[in-house]
Design an enzyme around this catalytic site. Structure first.
Site, PDB file in Angstrom:
ATOM      1  N   GLY A  11     -28.791  30.648   4.827  1.00  0.00           N
ATOM      2  CA  GLY A  11     -29.162  30.294   6.197  1.00  0.00           C
ATOM      3  C   GLY A  11     -29.370  31.552   7.016  1.00  0.00           C
ATOM      4  N   CYS A  12     -30.460  31.565   7.782  1.00  0.00           N
ATOM      5  CA  CYS A  12     -30.737  32.750   8.605  1.00  0.00           C
ATOM      6  C   CYS A  12     -31.212  32.302   9.990  1.00  0.00           C
ATOM      7  CB  CYS A  12     -31.775  33.639   7.904  1.00  0.00           C
ATOM      8  SG  CYS A  12     -31.805  35.305   8.558  1.00  0.00           S
ATOM      9  N   SER A  17     -28.888  35.355  11.155  1.00  0.00           N
ATOM     10  CA  SER A  17     -29.689  36.542  11.469  1.00  0.00           C
ATOM     11  C   SER A  17     -28.805  37.622  12.095  1.00  0.00           C
ATOM     12  CB  SER A  17     -30.862  36.180  12.384  1.00  0.00           C
ATOM     13  OG  SER A  17     -30.392  35.552  13.549  1.00  0.00           O
ATOM     14  N   LYS A 204     -13.224  20.671  14.927  1.00  0.00           N
ATOM     15  CA  LYS A 204     -12.409  21.870  15.150  1.00  0.00           C
ATOM     16  C   LYS A 204     -10.930  21.500  15.275  1.00  0.00           C
ATOM     17  CE  LYS A 204     -16.259  24.302  17.350  1.00  0.00           C
ATOM     18  NZ  LYS A 204     -17.009  24.454  18.615  1.00  0.00           N
TER      19      LYS A 204
HETATM   20  N1  LIG Z   1     -24.522  28.961  16.857  1.00  0.00           N
HETATM   21  C1  LIG Z   1     -23.245  29.073  17.171  1.00  0.00           C
HETATM   22  O1  LIG Z   1     -22.912  29.486  18.284  1.00  0.00           O
HETATM   23  C2  LIG Z   1     -22.167  28.724  16.187  1.00  0.00           C
HETATM   24  C3  LIG Z   1     -20.816  28.983  16.510  1.00  0.00           C
HETATM   25  C4  LIG Z   1     -19.818  28.690  15.582  1.00  0.00           C
HETATM   26  C5  LIG Z   1     -20.162  28.131  14.363  1.00  0.00           C
HETATM   27  N2  LIG Z   1     -21.481  27.866  14.090  1.00  0.00           N
HETATM   28  C6  LIG Z   1     -21.791  27.279  12.793  1.00  0.00           C
HETATM   29  O2  LIG Z   1     -22.596  28.174  12.059  1.00  0.00           O
HETATM   30  C7  LIG Z   1     -23.466  27.461  11.204  1.00  0.00           C
HETATM   31  C8  LIG Z   1     -24.908  27.892  11.482  1.00  0.00           C
HETATM   32  O3  LIG Z   1     -25.201  27.643  12.844  1.00  0.00           O
HETATM   33  P1  LIG Z   1     -26.515  28.232  13.538  1.00  0.00           P
HETATM   34  O4  LIG Z   1     -26.310  28.074  14.997  1.00  0.00           O
HETATM   35  O5  LIG Z   1     -26.841  29.573  12.997  1.00  0.00           O
HETATM   36  O6  LIG Z   1     -27.598  27.163  13.072  1.00  0.00           O
HETATM   37  P2  LIG Z   1     -29.176  27.353  12.973  1.00  0.00           P
HETATM   38  O7  LIG Z   1     -29.763  25.999  12.971  1.00  0.00           O
HETATM   39  O8  LIG Z   1     -29.637  28.351  13.971  1.00  0.00           O
HETATM   40  O9  LIG Z   1     -29.338  28.021  11.539  1.00  0.00           O
HETATM   41  C9  LIG Z   1     -29.214  27.329  10.312  1.00  0.00           C
HETATM   42  C10 LIG Z   1     -30.271  27.845   9.412  1.00  0.00           C
HETATM   43  O10 LIG Z   1     -30.101  27.295   8.115  1.00  0.00           O
HETATM   44  C11 LIG Z   1     -31.380  26.992   7.596  1.00  0.00           C
HETATM   45  N3  LIG Z   1     -31.277  26.018   6.512  1.00  0.00           N
HETATM   46  C12 LIG Z   1     -31.143  24.675   6.609  1.00  0.00           C
HETATM   47  N4  LIG Z   1     -31.103  24.128   5.383  1.00  0.00           N
HETATM   48  C13 LIG Z   1     -31.206  25.151   4.515  1.00  0.00           C
HETATM   49  C14 LIG Z   1     -31.220  25.228   3.094  1.00  0.00           C
HETATM   50  N5  LIG Z   1     -31.138  24.132   2.349  1.00  0.00           N
HETATM   51  N6  LIG Z   1     -31.328  26.440   2.514  1.00  0.00           N
HETATM   52  C15 LIG Z   1     -31.421  27.546   3.266  1.00  0.00           C
HETATM   53  N7  LIG Z   1     -31.428  27.541   4.618  1.00  0.00           N
HETATM   54  C16 LIG Z   1     -31.312  26.350   5.226  1.00  0.00           C
HETATM   55  C17 LIG Z   1     -32.166  26.489   8.800  1.00  0.00           C
HETATM   56  O11 LIG Z   1     -33.539  26.571   8.586  1.00  0.00           O
HETATM   57  C18 LIG Z   1     -31.676  27.448   9.889  1.00  0.00           C
HETATM   58  O12 LIG Z   1     -32.475  28.601   9.952  1.00  0.00           O
HETATM   59  C19 LIG Z   1     -23.182  25.983  11.476  1.00  0.00           C
HETATM   60  O13 LIG Z   1     -22.236  25.515  10.552  1.00  0.00           O
HETATM   61  C20 LIG Z   1     -22.590  26.000  12.871  1.00  0.00           C
HETATM   62  O14 LIG Z   1     -21.748  24.898  13.113  1.00  0.00           O
HETATM   63  C21 LIG Z   1     -22.474  28.161  14.966  1.00  0.00           C
HETATM   64  N1  LIG Z   2     -22.019  23.725  19.944  1.00  0.00           N
HETATM   65  C1  LIG Z   2     -20.817  24.485  19.901  1.00  0.00           C
HETATM   66  C2  LIG Z   2     -21.094  25.808  19.243  1.00  0.00           C
HETATM   67  C3  LIG Z   2     -19.887  26.518  18.748  1.00  0.00           C
HETATM   68  O1  LIG Z   2     -19.279  25.864  17.682  1.00  0.00           O
HETATM   69  C4  LIG Z   2     -20.282  24.668  21.320  1.00  0.00           C
HETATM   70  O2  LIG Z   2     -20.947  24.276  22.290  1.00  0.00           O
HETATM   71  O3  LIG Z   2     -19.169  25.160  21.471  1.00  0.00           O
END
Ligand SMILES: NC(=O)c1ccc[n+]([C@@H]2O[C@H](COP(=O)([O-])OP(=O)(O)OC[C@H]3O[C@@H](n4cnc5c(N)ncnc54)[C@H](O)[C@@H]3O)[C@@H](O)[C@H]2O)c1
Ligand SMILES: N[C@@H](CCO)C(=O)O
Ligand code: NA
Length: 434
Positions: A11-12, A17, A204
């Site tokens: 995932g990126c 990223s 959580k």
């Molecule tokens: N964004 C936040 O602030 C945040 C905070 C805490 C935890 N998280 C957790 O981190 C994880 C990622 O969140 P995010 O915000 O980066 O999500 P996002 O949607 O920005 O990124 C997920 C990426 O995974 C890719 N993806 C989906 N299926 C795929 C596959 N089969 N193979 C390869 N790539 C695939 C998508 O295209 C997307 O680019 C989640 O579990 C989320 O709950 C996010």
């Molecule tokens: N959607 C979540 C991201 C962090 O897990 C929030 O608003 O706190």
């Protein structure tokens, strides 16, 4: 120093990223801290054409092939959701890789099976980023507090809903208006269901309760209410009694009664609640997170910071990456979380809570006694009552002492049937009042 430890990134997006960039920018420091270089050797994505920032040689759409590659040592899963994340993590573990994940939904649903697989394979599974983003919270629960008895974990663990409730308090806006603003500013996602309806916070809470109470708690064990029914009236009533409304995740160890055979239980719930403005959690505004931990010997601890966002979340992922890389260098996996206590989940109906209730009533003799009788009939003790009269009507604002939640909700249902009660204008649980 031998060759680099090789990392597969799954995932990126927002988090992935940022992880990729920080691993590259901090390569020298990471190598010094781990004792070996740490290098990303593959990035699994769905659409390679959407990632011009990633060196083309690293991109692949074959995530399964990447996690089972012989030369990969460590896997970072930041795809999110249940599948294919679960199958990929299990495949990685079964082929001997340690895993770092930010996936609260998966850990809250299937943490037990994933931990069992990791223990069997002798690898690590770390997920600090999954709860409260950058805030170090899971490692403190799992390691620093491992010698203490945790009584309670209470926190604001969802930034989106905290932003919405903060705006409602600041502007007097209703829920829909504040949600629209949060969406426009990019705080809320296009589909805000997971945040607004409390699913994100419940996942959580399950992870926090599992670690705090050494018990397997899943999202299904968590009583969950979101914020979509919180009204501008609720927020105004809260202010009138010196409170503010927050979506709380509450994990408690409830002592069994000595006169009953029942032992201790674990009550885990997510719902909006009024808390006094003097409470430290009341000052947590905008998209920030904060978590209060109460332990027998340590007393009260508070953890505060950024619970979301690419870089803050990546900080927690990198912390885990360093930990699992160090373990790899040492040739041993860290101890996984324990679930030996096996405390039963306590249903919300039997969980002690306190309520705030505002009623519009006819201002006639005996109305207060009639209302008080309903509380008494359900064995709910009243802590405070305030009556404001105007014309032939009055508002009664009641705050109860703590009682089983079922008794409180039965009282509210009964009050709705009392002829002198013209309307129940606000009902919210109250936390943190002395
Ligand atoms: N964004 C936040 O602030 C945040 C905070 C805490 C935890 N998280 C957790 O981190 C994880 C990622 O969140 P995010 O915000 O980066 O999500 P996002 O949607 O920005 O990124 C997920 C990426 O995974 C890719 N993806 C989906 N299926 C795929 C596959 N089969 N193979 C390869 N790539 C695939 C998508 O295209 C997307 O680019 C989640 O579990 C989320 O709950 C996010
Ligand atoms: N959607 C979540 C991201 C962090 O897990 C929030 O608003 O706190
Ligand atoms: Na964290």
């Amino acid at each position: 120093m031998t060759g680099p430890l090789k990392v597969a990134l799954l995932g990126c997006g927002t988090v992935g990223s940022a992880v990729l960039r920080l691993v590259d920018e901090q390569a020298a420091d990471l190598a010094a801290r781990v004792g070996r270089a740490v290098e990303v050797v593959g990035v699994a994505v769905r659409r390679p054409d959407r990632h011009p920032e990633v060196p083309a040689g690293l991109l692949t759409t074959d995530a399964h092939g990447l996690v089972t590659r012989d030369d990969v040592d460590l896997v970072v899963e930041v795809i999110g959701g249940i599948e294919p994340a679960r199958s990929l993590i299990l495949a990685a573990i079964e082929s001997g890789k340690s895993v770092v994940s930010a996936n609260k939904a998966l850990l809250a649903e299937d943490g037990v099976a994933l931990h069992a697989a990791a223990a069997k394979a002798g690898v690590d599974l770390y997920y600090e980023a999954s709860v409260a983003g950058a805030i170090p919270l899971l490692r403190p629960l799992r390691e620093s507090l491992a010698g203490d008895q945790i009584r309670r974990v209470v926190g604001i663990v969802n930034g989106t809903t905290n932003y919405i409730l903060s705006r409602m308090a600041e502007t007097g806006a209703g829920f829909s208006e504040a949600l629209a603003e949060a969406t426009e500013l990019g705080y809320a996602e296009a589909d805000p269901t997971a945040d607004v309806d409390g699913f994100d916070a419940a996942a959580k809470a399950a992870i926090l309760a599992s670690l705090a109470f050494h018990t397997a708690v899943t999202a299904a064990d968590v009583h969950r209410e979101g914020i979509s029914s919180v009204t501008a009236t609720d927020v105004a009533r809260a202010a009138e009694i010196g409170c503010t409304v927050k979506l709380l995740a509450i994990c408690e160890r409830v002592a069994g009664r000595p006169d009953e055979a029942e032992g201790d239980t674990v009550a885990v719930r997510v719902h909006p609640a009024m808390i006094p403005t003097s409470h430290p959690l009341a000052a947590v505004g905008g998209a920030f997170n904060a978590v209060f931990v109460e332990a027998e010997a340590a007393g009260q601890l508070m953890f505060y910071g950024q619970g979301a966002g690419g870089e803050p979340t990546a900080s927690a992922v990198l912390g885990d990456l360093v930990a699992v890389a160090r373990n790899r260098v040492a040739g041993a996996a860290g101890a996984g979380p324990s679930a030996y206590a096996e405390l039963p989940a306590r249903p919300i109906a039997e969980t002690p809570t306190r309520y705030h209730v505002s009623l519009d009533v006819a201002d006639v003799p005996g109305v207060l006694a009639t209302v008080a009788t309903e509380f008494a009939r359900h064995e709910v003790s009243i802590a405070t009552v305030r009556q404001d009269g105007y014309g032939d009507a009055a508002t009664l604002v009641i705050v109860t002492h703590s009682a089983p939640d079922a008794a409180l909700s039965a009282t509210i249902a009964a009050l709705r049937e009392v002829p002198a009660v013209r309307g129940v204008t606000s009902v919210l649980r109250v936390e943190g009042l002395s």
